[in-house]
Design an enzyme around this catalytic site. Structure first.
Site: not given
Ligand code: 13P
Length: 289
Positions: A86-87, A208-210, A232
């Site tokens: 991830d990233h 992302h940012g789910g 996450n």
């Molecule tokens: P969150 O922590 O907001 O769920 O985002 C996770 C994410 O996008 C990891 O790349």
């Protein structure tokens, strides 16, 4: 080579079929077990992802890959598993490829676009011959750091097209989404931009940012072409609450209650429950039909 799958086909099928797969960040042994157990219980592919920081914390990409591989075997996990970075920056993406990840995100959003494009091409050239999939990012994902909330930069449709043309497998697009807890005054997802990007590229899109996006907004994003949703923070909060409740109930003072395996068990269970709930939200089981 490991038994991991690279995930391109399952994400393409998800985009076509109007559902999504969650990609869940791991932080340690408990997280990894919980994510795998949730996917197995629901009968859906497990996308286990590590950030660069989590991999460093856990002892490196090879350790993460070996941990996931080992647990897949010892837990008798029979659903397909994707081991995703991830990233990653350029170096991290190359390292994860070498370490046996089956999918890598090269996140070049903070580079001038031409450089992001050129480096994405390089990662694709390294990854694809090895059967490894690649995610790239256009625009940026907002986030809160030290109380300063960045809204993120909306993805440009033209840039999305150019990145997609590199042959990447998944495209993360900034559409007003934010990592971490959403602030009260968050304006929501930009569906207009998401639709424009989805019209322009066939690549499965990544949200992302789910964590913390209301279910109806998630559903709408899936309807518009999102096929992979990263979560996450949601698991971190669930874990933290469960461990806090354990101590609040003085369970550590009961017989051997201080044993870390006992302390961490409710947190691990909470992570699993959160992941299972998200699997339901995302309709991931539709991929089994
Ligand atoms: P969150 O922590 O907001 O769920 O985002 C996770 C994410 O996008 C990891 O790349």
């Amino acid at each position: 080579m490991s038994s991991f799958i690279h995930g391109t086909e399952i994400m393409q099928a998800a985009r076509k079929g109007g559902y999504a797969h969650g990609a869940y960040n791991t932080n340690n042994l408990e997280w990894t077990k919980a994510i795998l157990a949730a996917a197995q219980a629901k009968g859906v592919p497990a996308i286990v992802q590590s950030s660069m920081g989590a991999a460093k914390y856990m002892g490196g990409y090879k350790v993460v890959r070996q941990l996931v591989e080992g647990l897949v075997e010892s837990m008798n996990i029979t659903v397909p598993v994707v081991m995703h970075l991830d990233h990653g920056n350029f170096e991290a993406a190359k390292e994860a490829i070498e370490a046996g990840y089956s999918s890598v995100m090269f996140d070049g959003h903070d580079l001038p676009f031409e450089e992001n494009l050129a480096k994405t091409k390089e990662i694709v050239a390294l990854a694809h011959p090895k059967g490894i999939s690649v995610e790239a990012e256009v625009g940026s994902i907002g986030g809160e750091e030290d109380g300063v909330v960045g809204a993120g930069e909306l993805a440009s449709v033209e840039e999305a097209k150019q990145l997609a043309a590199t042959g990447i497998d998944f495209l993360a697009a900034g559409i007003g989404n934010i990592h971490g807890v959403y602030p009260e005054n968050w304006e929501g997802l930009n569906y207009d931009r998401l639709s424009e990007i989805a019209d322009a590229v066939d690549t499965p899109l990544v949200l992302h940012g789910g964590s913390g996006i209301p279910k109806d907004q998630i559903q709408k994003a899936i309807d518009l072409g999102v096929a992979k949703i990263n979560v996450n923070t949601e698991q971190q909060i669930a874990w933290s609450k469960a461990v806090k409740a354990y101590y609040a109930a003085n369970k550590d003072e009961a017989e051997k209650g201080f044993d870390p395996r006992k302390v961490l068990a409710p947190g691990t269970q909470a992570i699993q429950e959160t992941v299972e709930e998200r699997i339901d939200w995302f309709g991931s089981q539709k991929g089994n039909n």
